[in-house]
Scaffold this motif. Structure first.
Motif, PDB file in Angstrom:
ATOM      1  N   PHE A  15       0.798  -1.220   0.000  1.00  0.00           N
ATOM      2  CA  PHE A  15       0.000   0.000   0.000  1.00  0.00           C
ATOM      3  C   PHE A  15       0.833   1.272   0.000  1.00  0.00           C
ATOM      4  O   PHE A  15       0.485   2.247  -0.636  1.00  0.00           O
ATOM      5  N   CYS A  18       2.287   2.370  -3.747  1.00  0.00           N
ATOM      6  CA  CYS A  18       1.279   2.290  -4.813  1.00  0.00           C
ATOM      7  C   CYS A  18       1.825   2.706  -6.176  1.00  0.00           C
ATOM      8  O   CYS A  18       1.525   2.079  -7.190  1.00  0.00           O
ATOM      9  N   CYS A  21       3.618   0.004  -8.044  1.00  0.00           N
ATOM     10  CA  CYS A  21       2.922  -1.281  -8.103  1.00  0.00           C
ATOM     11  C   CYS A  21       2.584  -1.648  -9.542  1.00  0.00           C
ATOM     12  O   CYS A  21       2.207  -0.791 -10.358  1.00  0.00           O
ATOM     13  N   ARG A  24      -0.881  -0.445 -10.666  1.00  0.00           N
ATOM     14  CA  ARG A  24      -1.249   0.972 -10.552  1.00  0.00           C
ATOM     15  C   ARG A  24      -2.150   1.409 -11.693  1.00  0.00           C
ATOM     16  O   ARG A  24      -3.114   2.155 -11.500  1.00  0.00           O
ATOM     17  N   CYS A  32      -6.962  -3.071  -5.244  1.00  0.00           N
ATOM     18  CA  CYS A  32      -6.422  -1.939  -4.488  1.00  0.00           C
ATOM     19  C   CYS A  32      -7.002  -1.874  -3.078  1.00  0.00           C
ATOM     20  O   CYS A  32      -6.270  -1.609  -2.115  1.00  0.00           O
ATOM     21  N   CYS A  35      -5.495  -4.555  -0.891  1.00  0.00           N
ATOM     22  CA  CYS A  35      -4.122  -4.244  -0.512  1.00  0.00           C
ATOM     23  C   CYS A  35      -4.077  -3.302   0.695  1.00  0.00           C
ATOM     24  O   CYS A  35      -3.159  -3.386   1.516  1.00  0.00           O
ATOM     25  N   THR A  36      -5.052  -2.424   0.835  1.00  0.00           N
ATOM     26  CA  THR A  36      -5.049  -1.507   1.985  1.00  0.00           C
ATOM     27  C   THR A  36      -5.321  -2.219   3.288  1.00  0.00           C
ATOM     28  O   THR A  36      -5.017  -1.692   4.367  1.00  0.00           O
ATOM     29  N   VAL A 104      -5.225   5.800  -7.609  1.00  0.00           N
ATOM     30  CA  VAL A 104      -5.175   4.673  -6.686  1.00  0.00           C
ATOM     31  C   VAL A 104      -6.222   4.824  -5.587  1.00  0.00           C
ATOM     32  O   VAL A 104      -6.977   3.894  -5.286  1.00  0.00           O
TER      33      VAL A 104
END
Length: 246
Positions: A15, A18, A21, A24, A32, A35-36, A104
């Motif tokens: 995260f 980003c 990544c 992206r 996304c 991932c957070t 993102v």
């Protein structure tokens, strides 16, 4: 079933990375948002009924506004519990002008709304906290608007309505200030600067207000106050993260 970032090939960069990544530009909100929350265990303890902050004991919530009788907003929803990583992304977008991070964060927002569909679906409008972009602003764009624009590109059916609240000029920054100083700014110059130019758009509506970070709650309190004064039926907040001192 939620996506597991560990099962993806190549694996997401993480995260806080980003912009480097592999997903992206090609990723989806599902990736996304997942991932957070990766490697973020649910904390144990007593939960604040307003903002969801978890305390280790029975002490009251440390966020000042949660304990006020005249809070004006009903509750707060938080996109991710990984506050430091989210704050880094928000800071880089807002103050470092890394505008590609809006893409993102827009996907992260959509991922949250889809994953938690039932609660935000109870609101008629999703607007943004007021930002000033006039001649005295230090940048000619609003980072929250950029995030919502990216979110709107990736989903439909959510009642995004950015910019319902206007801000007439710049006000003191909260960054690095204590609760008493923040409250003085909020109840003084911020309160004077906020308005709802088209009250007919909010009258009778339940409104969810998107902001970046919830620290004490003073900005959200003033935003809710002006919306209710314009006829809104109720106001709640949606923030990317809760972070003391943000």
């Amino acid at each position: 079933m939620p996506i597991s970032p560990r099962a993806l090939e190549p694996a997401p960069a993480g995260f806080d990375d980003c912009t480097s990544c592999a997903y992206r530009t090609t990723g989806t909100p599902a990736i996304c948002f997942a991932c957070t929350g990766a490697d973020s265990p649910a904390p144990a303890g007593t939960t604040c009924d307003v903002c969801g902050h978890v305390s280790d004991d029975r002490d009251p919530c440390p966020n000042t506004v949660c304990g006020l009788d005249d809070r004006y907003f009903s509750r707060l929803y938080t996109v991710t519990g990984r506050a430091e990583e989210m704050w880094s992304a928000v800071y880089r977008l807002e103050y470092g002008e890394e505008r590609d991070l809006a893409e993102v964060l827009g996907r992260v927002l959509v991922g949250y709304l889809k994953h938690n569909r039932e609660e935000p679906a109870g609101y008629n409008l999703i607007t943004t906290g007021a930002g000033y972009v006039g001649p005295l602003a230090h940048r000619p764009w609003d980072h929250l608007h950029l995030i919502v624009e990216e979110a709107q590109r990736r989903t439909d059916g959510w009642p995004f309505a950015p910019g319902l609240i206007a801000k007439s000029g710049p006000t003191g920054r909260f960054l690095g200030l204590g609760p008493a100083e923040r409250r003085t700014i909020a109840e003084g110059e911020l309160r004077s600067a906020l308005s709802v130019p088209e009250p007919e758009r909010v009258a009778g509506r339940r409104i969810l207000v998107l902001d970046d970070v919830y620290s004490e709650g003073f900005s959200l309190r003033e935003t809710a106050r002006v919306l209710l004064g314009a006829g809104a039926a109720g106001v709640a907040g949606l923030v990317l993260a809760r972070r003391k001192g943000g």
